[in-house]
Design an enzyme around this catalytic site. Sequence first.
Site, PDB file in Angstrom:
ATOM      1  CE1 TYR A  33       1.301  -0.436   4.541  1.00 14.28           C
ATOM      2  CE2 TYR A  33      -0.111   1.744   4.067  1.00 14.28           C
ATOM      3  CZ  TYR A  33       0.721   0.876   4.677  1.00 14.28           C
ATOM      4  OH  TYR A  33       1.660   1.250   5.816  1.00 14.28           O
ATOM      5  NE  ARG A  52       6.805   4.482   0.458  1.00  9.56           N
ATOM      6  CZ  ARG A  52       6.626   4.623   1.187  1.00  9.56           C
ATOM      7  NH1 ARG A  52       7.634   5.884   2.047  1.00  9.56           N
ATOM      8  NH2 ARG A  52       5.874   5.499   1.672  1.00  9.56           N
ATOM      9  NE  ARG A 100      -6.376 -18.923   4.981  1.00 12.79           N
ATOM     10  CZ  ARG A 100      -5.644 -19.983   6.002  1.00 12.79           C
ATOM     11  NH1 ARG A 100      -5.610 -20.887   5.116  1.00 12.79           N
ATOM     12  NH2 ARG A 100      -4.212 -19.110   6.692  1.00 12.79           N
ATOM     13  CG  HIS A 102      -0.231 -20.901   3.243  1.00  9.62           C
ATOM     14  ND1 HIS A 102      -1.553 -20.871   4.188  1.00  9.62           N
ATOM     15  CD2 HIS A 102      -0.012 -20.026   4.450  1.00  9.62           C
ATOM     16  CE1 HIS A 102      -1.603 -21.396   5.037  1.00  9.62           C
ATOM     17  NE2 HIS A 102      -0.558 -20.921   5.347  1.00  9.62           N
ATOM     18  CE  LYS A 144       3.062   3.023   2.988  1.00  9.60           C
ATOM     19  NZ  LYS A 144       3.218   3.310   4.256  1.00  9.60           N
ATOM     20  CD  GLU A 176       9.915   1.772  10.760  1.00 12.41           C
ATOM     21  OE1 GLU A 176       9.910   2.212   9.637  1.00 12.41           O
ATOM     22  OE2 GLU A 176      10.232   1.011  10.128  1.00 12.41           O
TER      23      GLU A 176
HETATM   24  N1  PMP Z   1       7.931   3.443   9.219  1.00 19.31           N
HETATM   25  C1  PMP Z   1       6.620   3.333   8.997  1.00 19.31           C
HETATM   26  C2  PMP Z   1       6.398   1.901   9.721  1.00 19.31           C
HETATM   27  C3  PMP Z   1       5.626   3.784   8.800  1.00 19.31           C
HETATM   28  O1  PMP Z   1       4.256   3.466   8.352  1.00 19.31           O
HETATM   29  C4  PMP Z   1       5.624   4.794   7.790  1.00 19.31           C
HETATM   30  C5  PMP Z   1       3.999   5.437   7.463  1.00 19.31           C
HETATM   31  N2  PMP Z   1       4.243   4.918   6.085  1.00 19.31           N
HETATM   32  C6  PMP Z   1       6.608   5.819   7.730  1.00 19.31           C
HETATM   33  C7  PMP Z   1       8.080   5.017   8.182  1.00 19.31           C
HETATM   34  C8  PMP Z   1       7.422   7.205   7.102  1.00 19.31           C
HETATM   35  O2  PMP Z   1       6.819   6.807   6.179  1.00 19.31           O
HETATM   36  P1  PMP Z   1       6.639   8.203   4.702  1.00 19.31           P
HETATM   37  O3  PMP Z   1       7.595   8.986   4.965  1.00 19.31           O
HETATM   38  O4  PMP Z   1       6.625   7.462   3.523  1.00 19.31           O
HETATM   39  O5  PMP Z   1       4.832   8.650   5.228  1.00 19.31           O
END
Ligand code: PMP
Length: 276
Positions: A33, A52, A100, A102, A144, A176
């Site tokens: 996403y 991305r 369904r 895997h 993501k 993070e």
């Molecule tokens: N790290 C994580 C785990 C996130 O979910 C996000 C936001 N989606 C970010 C960092 C920041 O990413 P962005 O600046 O692209 O929104």
Amino acid sequence: MSVLILFNQDLITREQATIDIEDRGYQFGDGVYEVIRIYNGSFFELEAHLERLERSASEIKISLPFTQKEIQEKIEQLAAANRLHSGHVYMQVTRGVAPRNHPFPAKSDPVLVAYTKEYEKEPSRAPGKAIFMEDIRWLRCDIKSLNLLGNVLAKQSATEQNVDEAIFHRGDLVTEGSSTNVFIVKNNILYTHPANNFILEGITRRVILSVASELGIQIKEEAFTKQELLESDEVFISSTTQEARPIVEVDGRQIGNGKEGEITSSLHAKFVSRLS
Ligand code: PMP
């Protein structure tokens, strides 16, 4: 006029959309996403987000159902149809529908869904508080992915403790936030975790690093410890929705002088100058 969503190539109402119970996104979180910000009717860093998306999809062996250019045109049509002024577009691509099981189906038809959110008021970037949490996520945080349970549980703990963010660490090293990247400033040097498999390389993170170098701020993309964070002069988090937001307390300990730091504030000011 009712608000529209994008469902594959069609702009339809939310009521007209149907998601199959065997969509692999629904059953396995098998998809990727993006959240893309709109300021004054224009997308911010749209190409970077689409690149991305393509990379995340390719890392989990999904081929996007449309080219980046087609997706760009479609979500621009969506934002225009909904007269989006200030808000964001959420979009996701799942591997699609299959009985369904895997392993991937022999042939898949990925499903693209996108919808808009108009902000009634701008998201807060008031100085916030955070807690530390052990990073229990998988080792491909650079993707993501729709699988967000580790992030969801961390943010839930933060919410239950009345703070704004959970800052992840693996052992002693800070990675993070649950939905943000984390920066610290110590002796005028800006530190953030390197963009590897332990973090999502935020688009906002990239813009912050770019404005920091424009401002002549020394940057070190190096992991730092929890202790170094607690002893830093400034901490801030970055994301598409929160831009650069100061964090002035972590686990109940005050950071710096407990106010937004000077470097955070100059980085944010420079960030804002890129929006117009
Ligand atoms: N790290 C994580 C785990 C996130 O979910 C996000 C936001 N989606 C970010 C960092 C920041 O990413 P962005 O600046 O692209 O929104």
